[in-house]
Design an enzyme around this catalytic site. Structure first.
Site: not given
Ligand code: AMP
Length: 256
Positions: A112, A201
């Protein structure tokens, strides 16, 4: 059915109403007796305490970032990636590059793009919260999602590292607008907002611990071949709905 709908089901059957009006005639007008039926709560989902394991081994080594408290529901808003199978060859390629870390490497499931952090919502706010989301997502058009490269992230607690596909510039513009809409709702409910500088991402591999520095340099070594693999195997997709997970409940919002 929401708890509110159960409350609105309060009432009495016609037989009972007749008996009641006979009874009411006998009573003084100022002390009419109103008999309420008990609501049927048998369909209200209840999560048994046993399903909330605090043992990291039960979660592939993941550590819960806040303790489970009954009545508090972990909530997050995201775009679900509809073509998970297309990630297979890129994931395999990455696992090959990461062979030195293979004991702490996991392929992500339910891939996601996050539009919020995981926040804690109280049970009684689930219905109004999802209505507020529906309101801010009204009149938003479908859009095309594509990726521009591989990037390494670490969570705020520095307990997990993620290898992810970063979205391209035009997807970022659309996702930024959506996350600002989500932030408006989070503000209304006094919940933590998304990152000040969000980097949208899709995580595809995660590892335990903070390995951001070493993995970033490893990824840059393979940058050219990974970008080629990305271009050859991952096609742009149309995003036609947004999702919200609240505890074990899933809500979907259709875009125009
Ligand atoms: P997710 O796959 O969406 O859970 O994201 C993985 C990790 O990326 C999360 O635990 C966020 O804390 C980290 N992350 C670090 N910096 C950012 C940023 N600028 N924007 C979005 N996510 C971030």
């Amino acid at each position: 059915m929401s708890a509110l709908s159960f409350i609105s089901n309060y009432g009495s059957s016609s037989d009972e109403s007749e008996k009641e009006s006979e009874e009411n005639k006998r009573l003084q007008p100022q002390c009419k007796k109103i008999k309420l039926q008990l609501p049927d709560l048998s369909c209200v989902p209840i999560v048994p305490p046993e399903s909330h394991s605090e043992d990291p081994q039960d979660h592939g080594g993941r550590v819960r970032s806040f303790p489970h408290v009954r009545g508090n529901w972990a909530t997050f808003i995201y775009v679900k990636y509809p073509e998970e199978e297309s990630l297979l060859s890129l994931s395999q390629r990455l696992l090959g590059i990461l062979s030195a870390f293979k004991d702490s490497c996991h392929v992500c499931d339910n891939v996601h793009i996050s539009l919020s952090k995981t926040v804690v919502l109280q049970y009684h706010l689930i219905t109004p919260f999802t209505r507020s989301l529906q309101e801010v997502f009204r009149n938003i058009d479908c859009f095309c999602l594509d990726f521009s490269g591989i990037k390494v992230y670490c969570n705020e607690e520095n307990t997990r590292t993620f290898i992810a596909l970063e979205v391209d510039y035009s997807s970022k513009i659309r996702l930024l607008q959506l996350s600002q809409n989500v932030d408006d709702v989070l503000k209304e409910y006094k919940l933590p907002l998304f990152y000040e500088n969000p980097s949208f991402h899709m995580s595809i591999i995660w590892l335990t611990g903070d390995k951001k520095a070493e993995l970033s340099s490893l990824m840059s070594e393979f940058n050219n071949s990974l970008n080629k693999e990305l271009g050859n195997t991952i096609n742009p997709v149309l995003v036609s709905d947004l999702n919200c997970k609240i505890g074990n409940k899933y809500f979907q919002f259709t875009l125009q």
